[in-house]
Write a protein that holds these residues in place. Structure first.
Motif: not given
Length: 601
Positions: A202-219, A492-500
């Motif tokens: 579940f932590n990796c899943l959130f990390l995957g969202l962040c990496i995909g989101g980083a590409v989305s928010l830039t490129f 940071i709030a999203d990381m704690f609440t989303y995965v939790g």
């Protein structure tokens, strides 16, 4: 003879060893029993993480930038554009529960992800075509009419827009509903090692969202703002198609959950119907007299068993046996709408206990909706230059906290969790409910910071006589990086609440609702998005006679709006919500784990 006996013993031992490696309730792609050493596990779950990251890459840029598309390209008013986005997000998250039920009872989670990926790609392809036709057929709008905006898109183009948008919503709902639970299926909760791996997943899943989101928010955002929305939608389409292919390639390695004809939600409804029917029956003197199947007679069949608890006693009425029920039990045909097992009743109690936690998570999504709508419009009035010849798009501001999370999530998972576990004795470092609480208080702080930043932004506009400089011809002499503070806190709030919340709903839900339980998070988000649209309209109506602009959020000129007051309102609501959460979380009692037992053991 002795050799044959020895060979038979070896074969028997091999069969017993293989039985211990079988994953109960899971099969491979050919319908055979799934094996631990061959199917599932952390390695194959990385395909699921990658697919989820690609899905977020294709859709996050839309969540943060569609307001600009609706407002500037389709010429909807700002408040209407914001509501269109929150309605789209709300429908998408709400549909997730529908797709989850279909996945559990009919098509299975793997097929649900693939089919949903197809509809998501189709919706984005239609939006690509719509954006292309709109760029050709819509007249160039240079003259602003009374009311502060150009004539909005209408007719076939508007119909095309909504068809594509809600096909996208349906497809995105299916992926969000089925993919996390399919990932959790790759681990056996009864195996302590795999249970810990599931938490890491579940932590990796959130990390995957962040990496995909980083590409989305830039490129993706850069392409949308500089090359046009035709290219923007097209790249999102390609990302979804590629993510679906990545997911599909793992089919031979997956542990696949077998879809059930009966559904856990129906079993919960049966408890309430039976309790109402039996409301006039007296409680037995001993709870052991309540109806429960005899485990000793269910040899070789895995069943779920929950001990009786004293909470929500009115639901125990569903397990009180009449004389006719006893006769039916002897014939093995009790009517589930009149008589329910104690375990079934306890599962209904668990869901009812989780409901207050579910409700407390709604307000956080209401705050998230503002960062995806009004905060983007704040950024459009500010100085976006970060180098001599480079400007950062307002929709890309969340990239800075996302990059921080890409670094922080592995640090939290590999360093903080083991460190905290030494003191708490909890494998996840802190409990799921504690993790959610941290996120809720941080979301309140993020809205307070957003209000302070908006006061500063309007102050700069006032000092430079730019309150009426809208649409923006010249940016305010204030860097867009000021907005990063509110995004940073909320990320940071999203990381704690989303995965939790994902872990809490999956681990606490009854066995029959394991997959559907992950949709509780999406449903809470859906309600939050819908509530955002309603709150915007209520606030505008309540304040239209006390502000010169006709409401705190009315019109297209954000410089004349009172967005700071709206942010303070959200901060106060979030703080009240946090204190309510402290009360309900303190009263919550975690369910006994490993409650699945096998008859005859």
């Amino acid at each position: 003879m002795e050799n044959r006996v020895a060979d038979g013993n070896v074969e028997r031992m091999q069969r017993e060893g293989e039985d211990q490696l079988v994953v109960e309730g899971k099969v491979d792609w050919k319908g055979r029993k799934a094996l631990k050493y061959k199917h599932g596990g952390m390695k194959v779950s990385l395909l699921i993480v990658a697919a989820f990251g690609m899905e977020n890459m294709g859709t996050l840029s839309l969540a943060v930038n569609l307001v600009s598309y609706f407002n500037q390209n389709m010429h909807y008013e700002l408040a209407d554009a914001a509501n269109m986005v929150t309605n789209y997000m709300g429908v998408s998250y709400m549909l997730s529960i529908v797709v989850a039920l279909l996945a559990d009872t009919w098509i299975g989670r793997y097929k649900a992800v693939v089919i949903s990926g197809f509809f998501e790609s189709l919706g984005l392809a239609l939006l690509t075509i719509q954006a292309h036709k709109a760029s050709i057929e819509s007249p160039v709008c240079n003259v602003y009419v009374k009311g502060g905006g150009c004539e909005k898109v209408s007719g076939k183009l508007e119909a095309f827009l909504f068809i594509g948008l809600y096909l996208l919503a349906f497809g995105s709902a299916g992926v969000k509903a089925s993919l996390p639970s399919h990932g959790a299926d790759q681990f056996d909760e009864r195996d302590p090692k795999e249970a810990m791996q599931m938490s890491n997943f579940f932590n990796c899943l959130f990390l995957g969202l962040c990496i995909g989101g980083a590409v989305s928010l830039t490129f993706n955002v850069y392409i949308e703002n500089n090359n046009g929305w035709v290219w923007g939608f097209g790249i999102s389409t390609a990302a979804i198609v590629f993510g679906t292919i990545i997911f599909a390639l793992g089919l031979p390695l997956y542990r696949i959950h077998v879809a059930r004809i009966t559904n856990g939600i129906m079993e919960i409804l049966q408890v309430y119907v039976a309790a109402i029917r039996n409301r006039n029956l007296p409680f037995p003197a001993n709870p052991s007299q309540l109806y429960e199947i005899d485990k000793d007679k269910e040899a070789a069949v895995e069943i779920e068993y929950q001990p009786h608890t004293d909470i929500y006693r009115f639901l125990d009425k569903a397990a009180i046996q009449r004389n006719s029920d006893v006769e039916a039990e002897n014939q093995k045909t009790p009517n589930p709408w009149k008589l329910c097992r104690v375990t079934q009743v306890e599962n209904a109690k668990i869901i009812l206990s989780m409901l207050p936690i579910f409700c407390c998570s709604i307000i956080m999504t209401l705050c998230l909706a503002q960062l995806q709508t009004f905060s983007i419009q704040q950024g459009s009035t500010m100085n976006t230059r970060i180098a001599k010849h480079f400007h950062i798009p307002p929709a890309s501001i969340p990239i800075f906290p996302v990059v921080f999370l890409i670094i922080f999530v592995p640090f939290y998972d590999r360093i903080c969790v083991p460190f905290l576990s030494r003191f708490t004795g909890i494998s996840t470092g802190i409990t799921h409910l504690q993790r959610i609480g941290v996120g809720l208080i941080l979301s309140s702080l993020s809205m307070a910071v957003a209000a302070i930043i908006e006061v500063k932004r309007k102050g700069v506009a006032r000092d430079n006589n730019m309150l009426d400089a809208f649409p923006v011809l010249q940016p305010l002499p204030l860097s867009i990086f000021w907005l990063s503070f509110q995004y940073f806190l909320f990320s940071i709030a999203d990381m704690f609440t989303y995965v939790g919340l994902l872990e809490f709903f999956y681990s606490e839900a009854p066995k029959s609702l394991k997959s559907t339980s992950t949709c509780f998070l999406w449903c809470a988000m859906a309600v939050g998005y819908f509530l955002s649209s309603i709150l915007v309209k209520i606030v505008n109506r309540a304040t239209k006679n006390i502000t010169a602009s006709g409401g705190w959020l009315a019109g297209n000129n954000i410089n004349r709006n009172h967005l700071n007051l709206f942010y303070w309102l959200l901060s106060i609501l979030s703080l009240i919500n946090f204190f309510v959460y402290l009360v309900v979380s303190k009263r919550y009692k975690y369910r006994p784990q490993h409650s699945a037992v096998t008859g005859g053991r």
